[in-house]
Design a protein around this motif. Structure first.
Motif, PDB file in Angstrom:
ATOM      1  N   ILE A   7     -17.054   2.900  -1.184  1.00 29.74           N
ATOM      2  CA  ILE A   7     -16.019   2.024  -1.713  1.00 29.74           C
ATOM      3  C   ILE A   7     -16.489   1.463  -3.049  1.00 29.74           C
ATOM      4  O   ILE A   7     -17.671   1.225  -3.258  1.00 29.74           O
ATOM      5  N   THR A   8     -15.554   1.277  -3.966  1.00 36.00           N
ATOM      6  CA  THR A   8     -15.861   0.692  -5.269  1.00 36.00           C
ATOM      7  C   THR A   8     -15.481  -0.790  -5.262  1.00 36.00           C
ATOM      8  O   THR A   8     -14.848  -1.275  -4.311  1.00 36.00           O
ATOM      9  N   ALA A   9     -15.825  -1.490  -6.325  1.00 35.72           N
ATOM     10  CA  ALA A   9     -15.442  -2.903  -6.439  1.00 35.72           C
ATOM     11  C   ALA A   9     -13.916  -3.040  -6.423  1.00 35.72           C
ATOM     12  O   ALA A   9     -13.379  -3.952  -5.784  1.00 35.72           O
ATOM     13  N   SER A  10     -13.222  -2.128  -7.083  1.00 41.81           N
ATOM     14  CA  SER A  10     -11.749  -2.148  -7.071  1.00 41.81           C
ATOM     15  C   SER A  10     -11.216  -1.910  -5.664  1.00 41.81           C
ATOM     16  O   SER A  10     -10.221  -2.511  -5.255  1.00 41.81           O
ATOM     17  N   GLY A  11     -11.878  -1.033  -4.920  1.00 43.95           N
ATOM     18  CA  GLY A  11     -11.481  -0.766  -3.539  1.00 43.95           C
ATOM     19  C   GLY A  11     -11.675  -1.980  -2.649  1.00 43.95           C
ATOM     20  O   GLY A  11     -10.823  -2.288  -1.812  1.00 43.95           O
ATOM     21  N   LEU A  12     -12.795  -2.677  -2.842  1.00 46.19           N
ATOM     22  CA  LEU A  12     -13.030  -3.910  -2.070  1.00 46.19           C
ATOM     23  C   LEU A  12     -11.961  -4.949  -2.381  1.00 46.19           C
ATOM     24  O   LEU A  12     -11.450  -5.617  -1.482  1.00 46.19           O
ATOM     25  N   ASN A  13     -11.609  -5.070  -3.660  1.00 52.96           N
ATOM     26  CA  ASN A  13     -10.584  -6.017  -4.062  1.00 52.96           C
ATOM     27  C   ASN A  13      -9.239  -5.659  -3.432  1.00 52.96           C
ATOM     28  O   ASN A  13      -8.545  -6.531  -2.896  1.00 52.96           O
ATOM     29  N   ALA A  14      -8.859  -4.400  -3.478  1.00 50.67           N
ATOM     30  CA  ALA A  14      -7.588  -3.959  -2.883  1.00 50.67           C
ATOM     31  C   ALA A  14      -7.579  -4.212  -1.379  1.00 50.67           C
ATOM     32  O   ALA A  14      -6.574  -4.656  -0.821  1.00 50.67           O
ATOM     33  N   LEU A  15      -8.713  -3.936  -0.713  1.00 59.27           N
ATOM     34  CA  LEU A  15      -8.807  -4.161   0.722  1.00 59.27           C
ATOM     35  C   LEU A  15      -8.643  -5.643   1.045  1.00 59.27           C
ATOM     36  O   LEU A  15      -7.892  -6.015   1.949  1.00 59.27           O
ATOM     37  N   ARG A  16      -9.321  -6.501   0.296  1.00 58.20           N
ATOM     38  CA  ARG A  16      -9.208  -7.956   0.519  1.00 58.20           C
ATOM     39  C   ARG A  16      -7.785  -8.437   0.299  1.00 58.20           C
ATOM     40  O   ARG A  16      -7.270  -9.245   1.073  1.00 58.20           O
ATOM     41  N   GLU A  17      -7.146  -7.943  -0.767  1.00 55.63           N
ATOM     42  CA  GLU A  17      -5.749  -8.329  -1.026  1.00 55.63           C
ATOM     43  C   GLU A  17      -4.844  -7.898   0.116  1.00 55.63           C
ATOM     44  O   GLU A  17      -3.964  -8.655   0.541  1.00 55.63           O
ATOM     45  N   ASN A  18      -5.040  -6.691   0.608  1.00 55.76           N
ATOM     46  CA  ASN A  18      -4.226  -6.186   1.710  1.00 55.76           C
ATOM     47  C   ASN A  18      -4.459  -7.003   2.980  1.00 55.76           C
ATOM     48  O   ASN A  18      -3.518  -7.331   3.698  1.00 55.76           O
ATOM     49  N   GLN A  19      -5.719  -7.328   3.258  1.00 60.22           N
ATOM     50  CA  GLN A  19      -6.034  -8.121   4.451  1.00 60.22           C
ATOM     51  C   GLN A  19      -5.469  -9.532   4.336  1.00 60.22           C
ATOM     52  O   GLN A  19      -4.980 -10.090   5.325  1.00 60.22           O
ATOM     53  N   THR A  20      -5.500 -10.104   3.138  1.00 54.96           N
ATOM     54  CA  THR A  20      -4.917 -11.432   2.918  1.00 54.96           C
ATOM     55  C   THR A  20      -3.419 -11.394   3.169  1.00 54.96           C
ATOM     56  O   THR A  20      -2.863 -12.279   3.832  1.00 54.96           O
TER      57      THR A  20
END
Length: 118
Positions: free
Chosen positions: A94-107
């Protein structure tokens, strides 16, 4: 306007939107340095107690979409795969952008689960 309603469902205009499978892939990659495709498939199957079995015809296109979005990076293994008697493996992380997208989706999922009518 944040979303466009289509007959097939809701399509988000947000580049960080994820399918369920993409979210599953990012979730498993977020807790492991890197995994190859079969490990990702097995993780999803085992975590669901066998209820979700992801075929390669679904897994690899999802991984390619995640790479195109820059949410996942991949590399081919460096060692000699013939020595262990198998095909060459491609590892994903996972990339930093992927982590950000995952966090946004989970939020979003948390907000949706906690939503109350006015």
């Amino acid at each position: 306007m944040d979303t466009v309603i289509k007959s097939s469902g809701v399509k988000s205009n947000d580049n960080n939107s994820l399918s369920t499978l993409e979210e599953d892939i990012l979730t498993i990659l977020a807790s492991h340095p890197e995994l190859y495709g079969l490990q990702i498939s097995k993780a999803i199957e085992q975590a669901s107690d066998g209820k979700r079995q992801i075929g390669f015809g679904s897994l690899y296109p999802a991984l390619r979409r995640l790479e195109n979005k820059k949410f996942v990076a991949s590399r081919w293994e460096n060692d000699n795969s013939e020595a262990r008697g198998g095909a060459r493996r491609r590892y994903y992380k996972i990339t930093a952008s992927g982590l950000n997208a995952l966090r946004e989706n989970q939020t979003f999922r948390t907000k949706l689960a906690n939503w109350q009518p006015a």
